[in-house]
Design a protein around this motif. Structure first.
Motif, mmCIF file in Angstrom:
data_model
loop_
_atom_site.group_PDB
_atom_site.id
_atom_site.type_symbol
_atom_site.label_atom_id
_atom_site.label_comp_id
_atom_site.label_asym_id
_atom_site.label_seq_id
_atom_site.Cartn_x
_atom_site.Cartn_y
_atom_site.Cartn_z
ATOM 1 N N LEU A 79 0.861 -1.176 0.000
ATOM 2 C CA LEU A 79 0.000 0.000 0.000
ATOM 3 C C LEU A 79 0.900 1.230 0.000
ATOM 4 O O LEU A 79 1.580 1.505 0.988
ATOM 5 C CB LEU A 79 -0.921 -0.006 1.222
ATOM 6 C CG LEU A 79 -1.858 -1.212 1.325
ATOM 7 C CD1 LEU A 79 -2.606 -1.194 2.645
ATOM 8 C CD2 LEU A 79 -2.814 -1.244 0.146
ATOM 9 N N SER A 80 0.929 1.920 -1.113
ATOM 10 C CA SER A 80 1.840 3.061 -1.271
ATOM 11 C C SER A 80 1.559 4.177 -0.283
ATOM 12 O O SER A 80 2.477 4.785 0.252
ATOM 13 C CB SER A 80 1.739 3.623 -2.694
ATOM 14 O OG SER A 80 2.095 2.644 -3.625
ATOM 15 N N SER A 81 0.280 4.455 -0.040
ATOM 16 C CA SER A 81 -0.069 5.608 0.790
ATOM 17 C C SER A 81 0.321 5.421 2.255
ATOM 18 O O SER A 81 0.514 6.404 2.971
ATOM 19 C CB SER A 81 -1.558 5.928 0.669
ATOM 20 O OG SER A 81 -2.348 4.857 1.138
ATOM 21 N N THR A 82 0.438 4.178 2.708
ATOM 22 C CA THR A 82 0.805 3.937 4.107
ATOM 23 C C THR A 82 2.133 3.192 4.237
ATOM 24 O O THR A 82 2.600 2.970 5.346
ATOM 25 C CB THR A 82 -0.289 3.110 4.821
ATOM 26 O OG1 THR A 82 -0.442 1.862 4.144
ATOM 27 C CG2 THR A 82 -1.617 3.857 4.853
ATOM 28 N N CYS A 105 -9.654 2.304 5.757
ATOM 29 C CA CYS A 105 -10.386 3.093 6.747
ATOM 30 C C CYS A 105 -9.398 3.951 7.524
ATOM 31 O O CYS A 105 -8.474 3.427 8.150
ATOM 32 C CB CYS A 105 -11.184 2.194 7.691
ATOM 33 S SG CYS A 105 -12.114 3.165 8.909
ATOM 34 N N ASP A 106 -9.600 5.260 7.465
ATOM 35 C CA ASP A 106 -8.705 6.185 8.163
ATOM 36 C C ASP A 106 -8.964 6.221 9.673
ATOM 37 O O ASP A 106 -8.151 6.733 10.425
ATOM 38 C CB ASP A 106 -8.841 7.598 7.582
ATOM 39 C CG ASP A 106 -8.314 7.667 6.151
ATOM 40 O OD1 ASP A 106 -7.332 6.972 5.843
ATOM 41 O OD2 ASP A 106 -8.895 8.419 5.346
ATOM 42 N N ASP A 107 -10.106 5.651 10.109
ATOM 43 C CA ASP A 107 -10.408 5.643 11.544
ATOM 44 C C ASP A 107 -9.811 4.423 12.239
ATOM 45 O O ASP A 107 -9.050 4.549 13.185
ATOM 46 C CB ASP A 107 -11.925 5.675 11.778
ATOM 47 C CG ASP A 107 -12.525 7.056 11.494
ATOM 48 O OD1 ASP A 107 -11.758 7.997 11.186
ATOM 49 O OD2 ASP A 107 -13.756 7.188 11.590
ATOM 50 N N GLU A 113 -9.834 -5.524 0.416
ATOM 51 C CA GLU A 113 -9.371 -5.704 -0.962
ATOM 52 C C GLU A 113 -10.545 -6.185 -1.801
ATOM 53 O O GLU A 113 -11.238 -7.115 -1.429
ATOM 54 C CB GLU A 113 -8.247 -6.744 -0.991
ATOM 55 C CG GLU A 113 -7.737 -7.063 -2.384
ATOM 56 C CD GLU A 113 -6.636 -8.111 -2.392
ATOM 57 O OE1 GLU A 113 -6.326 -8.598 -3.482
ATOM 58 O OE2 GLU A 113 -6.090 -8.440 -1.316
ATOM 59 N N THR A 114 -10.755 -5.540 -2.936
ATOM 60 C CA THR A 114 -11.835 -5.958 -3.818
ATOM 61 C C THR A 114 -11.375 -5.852 -5.270
ATOM 62 O O THR A 114 -10.694 -4.894 -5.630
ATOM 63 C CB THR A 114 -13.126 -5.133 -3.550
ATOM 64 O OG1 THR A 114 -14.164 -5.604 -4.397
ATOM 65 C CG2 THR A 114 -12.923 -3.652 -3.808
ATOM 66 N N PRO A 115 -11.706 -6.841 -6.093
ATOM 67 C CA PRO A 115 -11.341 -6.738 -7.507
ATOM 68 C C PRO A 115 -12.118 -5.590 -8.161
ATOM 69 O O PRO A 115 -13.251 -5.310 -7.780
ATOM 70 C CB PRO A 115 -11.769 -8.079 -8.108
ATOM 71 C CG PRO A 115 -12.167 -8.944 -6.977
ATOM 72 C CD PRO A 115 -12.385 -8.087 -5.777
ATOM 73 N N MET A 116 -11.489 -4.931 -9.109
ATOM 74 C CA MET A 116 -12.141 -3.867 -9.844
ATOM 75 C C MET A 116 -13.161 -4.466 -10.809
ATOM 76 O O MET A 116 -12.868 -5.463 -11.457
ATOM 77 C CB MET A 116 -11.086 -3.087 -10.632
ATOM 78 C CG MET A 116 -11.221 -1.606 -10.505
ATOM 79 S SD MET A 116 -9.918 -0.750 -11.409
ATOM 80 C CE MET A 116 -8.555 -0.838 -10.274
ATOM 81 N N ALA A 117 -14.315 -3.866 -10.888
ATOM 82 C CA ALA A 117 -15.354 -4.347 -11.805
ATOM 83 C C ALA A 117 -14.893 -4.183 -13.250
ATOM 84 O O ALA A 117 -14.158 -3.251 -13.568
ATOM 85 C CB ALA A 117 -16.649 -3.584 -11.564
ATOM 86 N N GLU A 142 -5.927 2.876 -4.238
ATOM 87 C CA GLU A 142 -6.133 2.982 -2.803
ATOM 88 C C GLU A 142 -7.127 4.105 -2.556
ATOM 89 O O GLU A 142 -6.916 5.222 -2.983
ATOM 90 C CB GLU A 142 -4.799 3.269 -2.104
ATOM 91 C CG GLU A 142 -3.789 2.153 -2.303
ATOM 92 C CD GLU A 142 -2.426 2.476 -1.711
ATOM 93 O OE1 GLU A 142 -2.351 3.239 -0.722
ATOM 94 O OE2 GLU A 142 -1.438 1.951 -2.243
ATOM 95 N N VAL A 143 -8.212 3.763 -1.879
ATOM 96 C CA VAL A 143 -9.257 4.737 -1.585
ATOM 97 C C VAL A 143 -9.355 4.867 -0.070
ATOM 98 O O VAL A 143 -9.589 3.875 0.629
ATOM 99 C CB VAL A 143 -10.620 4.291 -2.184
ATOM 100 C CG1 VAL A 143 -11.703 5.300 -1.859
ATOM 101 C CG2 VAL A 143 -10.496 4.075 -3.691
#
Length: 153
Positions: A79-82, A105-107, A113-117, A142-143
């Motif tokens: 995960l690049s962002s973390t 989740c930022d909290d 993890e979910t595959p992209m549609a 990453e959302v």
């Protein structure tokens, strides 16, 4: 009876054989540590666990090399962002994944993890291609936000 971890490790080792690469004991040990976690871990968290369980004098390159291999083989994700790592949730799936979305989740720190549609990945790849950009691997998005559990409160 094989545990979930045993099944995933067997699938990971089969994948490596098919790719003509070796799942060394150290790589398997790092994969085992990733599978034991409920969420993403930093390389240094994994190093501490590796030292405690396998090799007390292990150095950071040991972990980084194993993680790099596991990520290259699609058995783990970074995960690049973390700057954290986690085992792929879909190792035992026998269908291809063209792209993956991680919901962070930022909290509470949970990661899903979910595959992209299909349509979403097709549109993303078309947009990228139209710019003349070539991706090195299937896209990982990453959302950041709040998970369903944290949103209830």
């Amino acid at each position: 009876v094989m545990t979930r971890t045993d099944r995933i490790l067997a699938s990971a080792e089969q994948h490596c054989r098919e790719q003509g690469v070796r799942m060394t004991p150290q790589r398997r040990q790092v994969m085992t540590l990733l599978l034991a976690q409920s969420g993403p871990q930093s390389a240094y968290q994994l190093l501490d666990q590796f030292k405690a369980q396998y090799q007390e004098n292990a150095q950071p390159p040991t972990i980084y090399r194993a993680l790099e291999f596991l990520v290259q083989q699609g058995l783990a994700h970074r995960l690049s962002s973390t700057n954290q790592y986690l085992a792929c949730d879909h190792i035992t799936c026998h269908h291809g994944h063209q792209g993956t979305v991680f919901l962070l989740c930022d909290d509470c720190g949970a990661v899903q993890e979910t595959p992209m549609a299909g349509a979403a990945i097709s549109e993303l790849q078309q947009s990228i291609k139209s710019l003349g950009f070539v991706t090195q691997q299937n896209p990982l998005l990453e959302v950041h936000g709040r998970c369903a559990n944290c949103n209830v409160g």
